[in-house]
Design a protein around this motif. Sequence first.
Motif, short mmCIF file in Angstrom:
data_model
loop_
_atom_site.label_atom_id
_atom_site.label_comp_id
_atom_site.label_asym_id
_atom_site.label_seq_id
_atom_site.Cartn_x
_atom_site.Cartn_y
_atom_site.Cartn_z
N ALA A 1 40.14 26.94 48.21
CA ALA A 1 41.46 27.36 47.75
C ALA A 1 42.58 26.76 48.60
O ALA A 1 43.68 26.52 48.10
N THR A 2 42.28 26.49 49.87
CA THR A 2 43.30 25.92 50.75
C THR A 2 43.21 24.40 50.84
O THR A 2 43.95 23.77 51.59
N GLY A 3 42.27 23.80 50.09
CA GLY A 3 42.15 22.35 50.04
C GLY A 3 41.35 21.75 51.19
O GLY A 3 41.40 20.54 51.39
N THR A 4 40.62 22.57 51.91
CA THR A 4 39.80 22.07 53.01
C THR A 4 38.45 21.62 52.44
O THR A 4 37.77 22.42 51.80
N PRO A 5 38.07 20.37 52.66
CA PRO A 5 36.77 19.89 52.14
C PRO A 5 35.59 20.69 52.71
O PRO A 5 35.63 21.10 53.88
N VAL A 6 34.58 20.89 51.88
CA VAL A 6 33.40 21.66 52.27
C VAL A 6 32.16 20.78 52.08
O VAL A 6 31.99 20.18 51.02
N THR B 1 29.60 33.88 53.65
CA THR B 1 29.76 32.43 53.63
C THR B 1 30.35 31.98 52.30
O THR B 1 31.20 31.09 52.26
N ARG B 2 29.95 32.61 51.21
CA ARG B 2 30.55 32.29 49.90
C ARG B 2 32.06 32.53 49.91
O ARG B 2 32.84 31.74 49.38
N ARG B 3 32.44 33.63 50.54
CA ARG B 3 33.86 33.96 50.64
C ARG B 3 34.60 32.89 51.47
O ARG B 3 35.70 32.47 51.12
N GLU B 4 33.97 32.44 52.54
CA GLU B 4 34.58 31.40 53.38
C GLU B 4 34.70 30.08 52.61
O GLU B 4 35.71 29.39 52.73
N ILE B 5 33.68 29.74 51.85
CA ILE B 5 33.72 28.51 51.04
C ILE B 5 34.86 28.60 50.02
O ILE B 5 35.63 27.66 49.85
N ALA B 6 34.96 29.74 49.34
CA ALA B 6 36.03 29.93 48.35
C ALA B 6 37.40 29.80 49.01
O ALA B 6 38.32 29.18 48.46
N TYR B 7 37.54 30.36 50.21
CA TYR B 7 38.81 30.27 50.94
C TYR B 7 39.12 28.81 51.28
O TYR B 7 40.24 28.34 51.06
#
Length: 99
Positions: free
Chosen positions: A88-93, A79-85
């Motif tokens: 990085a792509t500008g998708t709000p989390v 999940t950390r990897r998905e958040i970082a991705y």
Amino acid sequence: MPDRPEIVCICGSTRFVTEMRAANRDLTFAGVIVVAPGEADEVVTDEQKAALDALHLRKIDLADRVLVVNPGGYVGESTRREIAYAEATGTPVEFTDPV
């Protein structure tokens, strides 16, 4: 009125499948298109996990925002990897619980 409903990608640990299903239901009833992690009833091989992880990043690419289902603030390695991705792509989390 937007051309299409908002798209939200749910991320989180598979240990929270019940909570992710509830988030999916709630978002769907709110008129949101939901993309979520795949589910398997059997043990997943390392190759399958790698393929599913890559597919989930493509789901993030489709999303207007990411909702991390993290009861108790838990965020695992995948999940950390998905958040970082997403970041990085500008998708709000957003998170269901404080981190």
